[in-house]
Scaffold this active site. Sequence first.
Site, mmCIF file in Angstrom:
data_model
loop_
_atom_site.group_PDB
_atom_site.id
_atom_site.type_symbol
_atom_site.label_atom_id
_atom_site.label_comp_id
_atom_site.label_asym_id
_atom_site.label_seq_id
_atom_site.Cartn_x
_atom_site.Cartn_y
_atom_site.Cartn_z
ATOM 1 N N TYR A 126 50.052 31.975 -9.482
ATOM 2 C CA TYR A 126 49.137 31.718 -10.587
ATOM 3 C C TYR A 126 49.696 30.595 -11.459
ATOM 4 O O TYR A 126 50.857 30.659 -11.887
ATOM 5 C CB TYR A 126 48.929 32.974 -11.446
ATOM 6 C CG TYR A 126 47.858 32.715 -12.480
ATOM 7 C CD1 TYR A 126 46.509 32.792 -12.137
ATOM 8 C CD2 TYR A 126 48.187 32.322 -13.773
ATOM 9 C CE1 TYR A 126 45.515 32.490 -13.051
ATOM 10 C CE2 TYR A 126 47.198 32.022 -14.699
ATOM 11 C CZ TYR A 126 45.861 32.106 -14.330
ATOM 12 O OH TYR A 126 44.876 31.801 -15.236
ATOM 13 N N GLN A 184 40.523 37.671 -13.592
ATOM 14 C CA GLN A 184 39.732 37.665 -12.359
ATOM 15 C C GLN A 184 40.505 37.004 -11.210
ATOM 16 O O GLN A 184 40.358 37.412 -10.049
ATOM 17 C CB GLN A 184 38.352 37.002 -12.562
ATOM 18 C CG GLN A 184 38.356 35.559 -13.020
ATOM 19 C CD GLN A 184 38.405 35.419 -14.541
ATOM 20 O OE1 GLN A 184 38.891 36.310 -15.253
ATOM 21 N NE2 GLN A 184 37.925 34.289 -15.049
ATOM 22 N N ASN A 207 48.587 34.000 -19.661
ATOM 23 C CA ASN A 207 48.314 34.514 -21.002
ATOM 24 C C ASN A 207 48.227 36.052 -20.979
ATOM 25 O O ASN A 207 48.509 36.683 -19.958
ATOM 26 C CB ASN A 207 47.017 33.894 -21.542
ATOM 27 C CG ASN A 207 45.808 34.244 -20.678
ATOM 28 O OD1 ASN A 207 45.839 35.192 -19.890
ATOM 29 N ND2 ASN A 207 44.742 33.478 -20.819
ATOM 30 N N SER A 233 59.292 33.048 -24.260
ATOM 31 C CA SER A 233 60.465 32.284 -23.833
ATOM 32 C C SER A 233 61.528 32.276 -24.928
ATOM 33 O O SER A 233 61.231 32.469 -26.110
ATOM 34 C CB SER A 233 60.037 30.860 -23.494
ATOM 35 O OG SER A 233 61.072 30.183 -22.823
ATOM 36 N N GLN A 255 62.961 24.606 -27.038
ATOM 37 C CA GLN A 255 62.515 25.981 -26.937
ATOM 38 C C GLN A 255 61.435 26.273 -27.974
ATOM 39 O O GLN A 255 60.421 26.902 -27.679
ATOM 40 C CB GLN A 255 63.710 26.927 -27.137
ATOM 41 C CG GLN A 255 63.413 28.342 -26.733
ATOM 42 C CD GLN A 255 62.968 28.404 -25.285
ATOM 43 O OE1 GLN A 255 63.594 27.802 -24.413
ATOM 44 N NE2 GLN A 255 61.863 29.078 -25.020
ATOM 45 N N HIS A 258 57.677 25.598 -27.421
ATOM 46 C CA HIS A 258 56.900 26.374 -26.439
ATOM 47 C C HIS A 258 55.802 27.184 -27.107
ATOM 48 O O HIS A 258 54.700 27.316 -26.583
ATOM 49 C CB HIS A 258 57.804 27.312 -25.644
ATOM 50 C CG HIS A 258 58.331 26.686 -24.399
ATOM 51 N ND1 HIS A 258 57.517 26.194 -23.413
ATOM 52 C CD2 HIS A 258 59.598 26.471 -23.961
ATOM 53 C CE1 HIS A 258 58.256 25.695 -22.433
ATOM 54 N NE2 HIS A 258 59.522 25.846 -22.738
ATOM 55 N N GLU A 322 67.170 34.577 -21.894
ATOM 56 C CA GLU A 322 66.567 33.934 -20.722
ATOM 57 C C GLU A 322 67.351 32.654 -20.378
ATOM 58 O O GLU A 322 67.842 32.485 -19.276
ATOM 59 C CB GLU A 322 65.106 33.592 -21.051
ATOM 60 C CG GLU A 322 64.354 32.906 -19.911
ATOM 61 C CD GLU A 322 63.013 32.345 -20.388
ATOM 62 O OE1 GLU A 322 62.768 32.278 -21.618
ATOM 63 O OE2 GLU A 322 62.208 31.944 -19.519
ATOM 64 N N HIS A 323 67.485 31.756 -21.356
ATOM 65 C CA HIS A 323 68.273 30.520 -21.193
ATOM 66 C C HIS A 323 69.515 30.605 -22.062
ATOM 67 O O HIS A 323 69.410 30.981 -23.234
ATOM 68 C CB HIS A 323 67.482 29.297 -21.651
ATOM 69 C CG HIS A 323 66.157 29.116 -20.987
ATOM 70 N ND1 HIS A 323 64.978 29.529 -21.556
ATOM 71 C CD2 HIS A 323 65.822 28.554 -19.792
ATOM 72 C CE1 HIS A 323 63.973 29.226 -20.748
ATOM 73 N NE2 HIS A 323 64.441 28.637 -19.671
ATOM 74 N N ASP A 356 64.276 23.070 -16.398
ATOM 75 C CA ASP A 356 62.835 23.344 -16.438
ATOM 76 C C ASP A 356 62.084 22.515 -15.399
ATOM 77 O O ASP A 356 61.005 22.906 -14.956
ATOM 78 C CB ASP A 356 62.270 23.002 -17.826
ATOM 79 C CG ASP A 356 62.707 24.007 -18.878
ATOM 80 O OD1 ASP A 356 63.050 25.142 -18.502
ATOM 81 O OD2 ASP A 356 62.716 23.654 -20.072
ATOM 82 N N GLU A 410 72.464 70.552 4.206
ATOM 83 C CA GLU A 410 71.234 70.316 3.457
ATOM 84 C C GLU A 410 70.090 71.186 3.989
ATOM 85 O O GLU A 410 68.935 70.961 3.625
ATOM 86 C CB GLU A 410 70.879 68.821 3.475
ATOM 87 C CG GLU A 410 71.948 67.967 2.785
ATOM 88 C CD GLU A 410 71.533 66.511 2.554
ATOM 89 O OE1 GLU A 410 70.401 66.146 2.903
ATOM 90 O OE2 GLU A 410 72.373 65.749 2.021
ATOM 91 N N HIS A 415 66.711 67.872 11.554
ATOM 92 C CA HIS A 415 67.591 66.710 11.510
ATOM 93 C C HIS A 415 68.825 66.950 12.386
ATOM 94 O O HIS A 415 69.273 66.075 13.107
ATOM 95 C CB HIS A 415 68.043 66.439 10.072
ATOM 96 C CG HIS A 415 67.015 65.761 9.223
ATOM 97 N ND1 HIS A 415 65.830 66.344 8.875
ATOM 98 C CD2 HIS A 415 66.993 64.524 8.648
ATOM 99 C CE1 HIS A 415 65.125 65.511 8.114
ATOM 100 N NE2 HIS A 415 65.812 64.398 7.969
#
Lengths: 430, 430
Positions: A126, A184, A207, A233, A255, A258, A322-323, A356, A410, A415
Amino acid sequence: MNTLDWNQLSAAEQAAALRRPALEQSGREAQVAGIITKVREGGDAALLDLTRTLDRAERDTLELTEAEITAASERVDDELKAAIELAIGNIEAFHRAQLPTPVIQDTSPGVRCELHFQPITKVGLYVPGGSAPLVSTVMMLAIPARLAGCERVVLCSPPPINDAIVYTAKRCGVDAIYALGGAQAVAAMAYGSETVTKVDKIFGPGNAWVTEAKQQVSSDVDGAAIDMPAGPSEVLVIADEFADADFIASDLLSQAEHGPDSQVILVTPSRDFAARVDEALARQLTALSRADIARRALSESRTFICSNLEQAAEISNAYAPEHLIVQTENPRALLPRLKNAGSIFLGAWTPESVGDYASGTNHTLPTYGYARTYSSLGLADYQRRYTVQELSPQGLRAIGPAVELLAATETLDAHKNAVTLRLAKLEKQA
Amino acid sequence: MNTLDWNQLSAAEQAAALRRPALEQSGREAQVAGIITKVREGGDAALLDLTRTLDRAERDTLELTEAEITAASERVDDELKAAIELAIGNIEAFHRAQLPTPVIQDTSPGVRCELHFQPITKVGLYVPGGSAPLVSTVMMLAIPARLAGCERVVLCSPPPINDAIVYTAKRCGVDAIYALGGAQAVAAMAYGSETVTKVDKIFGPGNAWVTEAKQQVSSDVDGAAIDMPAGPSEVLVIADEFADADFIASDLLSQAEHGPDSQVILVTPSRDFAARVDEALARQLTALSRADIARRALSESRTFICSNLEQAAEISNAYAPEHLIVQTENPRALLPRLKNAGSIFLGAWTPESVGDYASGTNHTLPTYGYARTYSSLGLADYQRRYTVQELSPQGLRAIGPAVELLAATETLDAHKNAVTLRLAKLEKQA
């Protein structure tokens, strides 16, 4: 930036200072579930209808034709194509180096155990729409899919799809491009339609609608797996007085631009250096087109003054960024102490933006503290690991009695019996 | 077994024949959420109270003392200890062979990209209680945790904990054993209490309460990650007329005795062989202590008669079994065609039970079709992958202009500026 002296804070205040803002509840659960149901029931017709009403785009078909792809590609200028080519070369080189080797191990004589790797058959990518064409997202998602050997790689992006996205998708070997966005698109890839391939796993950012849809399809066994949980981020920078304040300010702003919810943290033992970064931020901010967004993110940012770099590492480990950017006199010396970061950038000449776009590492990284348990996206996320084992008669003779005893412990008779029968047969043959 | 001729079925009937029964909704969402809240608010006192009311066990403390562990270990007999030792040796050998090597790759001159591996700091293991002590579960969960280098490994099992579980946990290097079961154990490990360590990731099987609790804590960012989604155990066997019908029947029964919801599928090109397996099943069933359970599972089982082994592989790929047993004249020849299986057992001398206990492979595997995207549990699940990058001035000069152009294309000025500033500085230095 809001400057705090780490050692003046109580443990509770330290924890509070590292806490991320609560994630807004999407409030879209029911709406997204409704969209998913529509797509499952209505297929292509429902998708075209949703595209008309939600994306306000008129199309007769979902999939881009070869002619559309060729035309779009011709409109991309050569300079951008060259930059994309350079980035692809580096991203391919680093992800190809991640191709795994099977493990083959005889654990006992005649007992062979193997670990193999297999591509996930079908994957869906995506790529968000909007004013800026996220060509880097296309490269980061599609290149490892192709290298991993996925049989089919499809991509959704809301119409109208920017030419550069179309060009890059084609260049990276995507098999089908669908002009589809939002929940969708996720529903279409998770469940399939007349036109859209049903995939096994969905990758990519989006989003709140996309995030909620990914969450919903991933908790349905008939849906699709997803790459990782989403969150805003964030960057944490460790710097000492040897760092260049202008460089650090530019990294913090990378950063901050963003989004207003971006998290920006500076950790330094030098109060004087922190002040110089503040001056540089004020200077650089004025020139940015997204200055308003950056200013809002910075209003929530924090500088922590700490005792030394060891403590800076501990603060970073507790935050799990994250970074993580490290600009100190000897950045590599700090590496063994650094834990729980998605991607680490060492030294003055390694701004976050190289990762990036074009150094070769993947920019899809765990945010929101998930770096404690989740990994940087890599080739491994497009493959699955499975085991194979084969015993010879000698191998079964060696471990069979232990298996019989453990199975009996067991209380799993059948088995045990599966071994007993075979050992009896071997006995007869001998 | 219910025998169906695969090629007489329509595509829709084939899909229906491979469909797993719908997973029962736990119906315990609210109750489990209530237990989790109690544990978060009440800590140790709430845990002891829940143990009293739900597990009907009286204890003053949650953690087993060294004295309790020693006493329990002394009560385990030497023959069982020797079997455990053999299994540990094999499981360690195979999981040690999975220890990863960092990837270090110069993608361009002066552009170094690295992929490193780090243990997840704290992990929690859950071992179900009940009449049979699941020592194999302890080994399968704890051995990779220790080899991966996790700093703290804790284990929960409902009281009274069987001596063999205590012994095996200690032997495998578990740091703390808590006498805690059910949703409250999962909540304790996800959020911590005065006594129980808060962990980053929770591993292990469990009943519907445990499964629901794992689901809930894994969707809370303040909770803990989990190993994989749960589902009933299953086996698919591919066999031809060269296989031993008694062996195959014993393997099918090993699966069937797990529970009435176990899935058991045989795929064979030989109708005659399928009939012989049916006879063997009837014979072997009578001798089993869990015959009732096995009979109920078998009533839902299926035999598919197919054209040839290639088609058998396709059927297996479509089903995506947790366990896949291949007993044919040349089982390894079929391996390249086999996809989407959790663990594959090749040949007459490799019953599933060897992998359940002692061959060395992990018995924690994706069920319910999740084998299409999820992996067999391994060392990798106890580690995280992260990237590191370092550019020299030469490296930044080489890729900087491409980064600037790509950032500008995505309208991220500050990303571009972080490079521009540095290139200007290098220009001045030159």
